[in-house]
Design an enzyme around this catalytic site. Structure first.
Site, mmCIF file in Angstrom:
data_model
loop_
_atom_site.group_PDB
_atom_site.id
_atom_site.type_symbol
_atom_site.label_atom_id
_atom_site.label_comp_id
_atom_site.label_asym_id
_atom_site.label_seq_id
_atom_site.Cartn_x
_atom_site.Cartn_y
_atom_site.Cartn_z
ATOM 1 N N LEU A 283 4.214 -1.962 -4.880
ATOM 2 C CA LEU A 283 4.571 -0.576 -5.118
ATOM 3 C C LEU A 283 4.939 0.037 -3.776
ATOM 4 C CD1 LEU A 283 1.893 0.902 -7.586
ATOM 5 C CD2 LEU A 283 4.344 0.655 -8.005
ATOM 6 N N ASP A 284 5.990 0.852 -3.748
ATOM 7 C CA ASP A 284 6.398 1.519 -2.513
ATOM 8 C C ASP A 284 5.282 2.440 -2.013
ATOM 9 O OD1 ASP A 284 8.870 0.310 -2.681
ATOM 10 O OD2 ASP A 284 9.808 2.016 -3.697
#
Length: 316
Positions: free
Chosen positions: A49-50
């Site tokens: 996930l960013d």
């Protein structure tokens, strides 16, 4: 002079931690914090996930890391906000502004037409700011050097797409979306494409993953909550490794048959053909590994080691 930091005594830990990843941390930073809190020897995550994204991030420890790759193919669900009228270099709020455009008046009918356009099978060009590799190097590394490389379009599946105006005063300046999609879908790219389809461009100002495969945010724990627990409660927060195998056919082997399978030997039985099998020992019940069945033959794929099995069962 500051006192030297105490060395963490690592230990074998086996299982899956469903983490609600906080804003601002990369997936690896979140993993390392959880690994330190659990004092685990070995850990990995099931896709990234960013830093600007929050939500469901399954973390795998010990024996569970052997099956983490199976979860990469899982469908995902996200909630996001698209800020209209502003495009950025990264497709989210982390990037530099590329252009600003006036947001036209958008009717409910226009919004619905755009929603329908992005349902089902669509093609996406992966963003330059992604971990996708080109010639052994991640695309974001090229992007940081100001280099743009050609990327082939990919086909992904959007199973569900809900769109609703996010009002600020009387003007429509942002859209809230909920997306259920196949693996490999870039929500940043979807946000940019929706903004483009509405005639004004856009970028993601918020992104939260609410489900990955069978795992939901309601099952997750935050790093802050994990830190507040005592050691026994932290270990109790882990799911067993077989939580990563919900779609696998369960097969249980008795006594010597279990031992032979664990040694990599093929076993015969009246099982139906199956591409994905989770194999368990009977007494005590414990995951031995994954396999497939072909013509009544059980063929091992990924096996736990005898040491891992002993550690999971608490056998000295």
């Amino acid at each position: 002079m500051a006192a030297p930091r105490a060395r963490v005594q690592r230990r074998p830990v086996h299982g899956v931690l469903l983490l609600d990843k906080p804003l601002g941390l990369s997936s690896n930073q979140a993993l390392q914090k959880a690994k330190w809190l659990l004092r685990a020897e070995k850990a990995g995550h099931t896709g990234t996930l960013d830093p600007l994204a929050t939500g469901v991030l399954p973390l795998c420890f010990g024996a569970a890391t052997k099956f983490s790759g199976l979860h990469l193919d899982a469908d995902k669900t996200y909630e996001a906000t698209i800020q209209l009228g502003v495009t950025t270099t990264t497709g989210d709020a982390e990037g530099e502004v590329l252009a600003q455009r006036a947001v036209p008046a958008i009717t409910a009918e226009q919004l619905e037409a755009v929603r329908q356009r992005f349902l089902g099978r669509i093609t996406q060009v992966p963003p330059m700011h992604s971990a996708l590799k080109k010639d052994g190097k991640a695309l974001y590394e090229y992007a940081r050097q100001g280099i743009e490389v050609e990327r082939a379009a990919r086909t992904v599946q959007i199973y569900k797409l809900n769109m609703a105006p996010a009002q600020s005063g009387q003007a429509l300046v942002a859209i809230d979306i909920e997306v259920s999609c196949s693996k490999g879908t870039y929500i940043r790219t979807l946000g940019e494409d929706i903004g483009q389809a509405l005639g004004c461009g856009g970028h993601l100002s918020r992104l939260r993953r609410t489900a990955t495969g069978p795992f939901l945010t309601a099952q997750c724990i935050t790093l802050q909550a994990l830190e507040a627990l005592d050691d026994a409660a932290r270990l109790a927060a882990l799911l067993p490794p077989e939580a990563l195998l919900p779609d696998h056919l369960p097969i249980t082997l008795e006594g010597e048959e279990a031992g032979r399978f664990l040694a990599g030997m093929r076993r015969r039985g009246d099982w139906p053909d199956a591409a994905q099998v989770a194999v368990f020992g009977a007494r005590p019940r414990a995951l031995l590994g994954t396999a497939h069945v072909r013509a009544g033959e059980l063929i091992a794929q990924r096996l736990l080691s005898p040491v891992e099995l002993q550690q999971m069962l608490g056998v000295a």
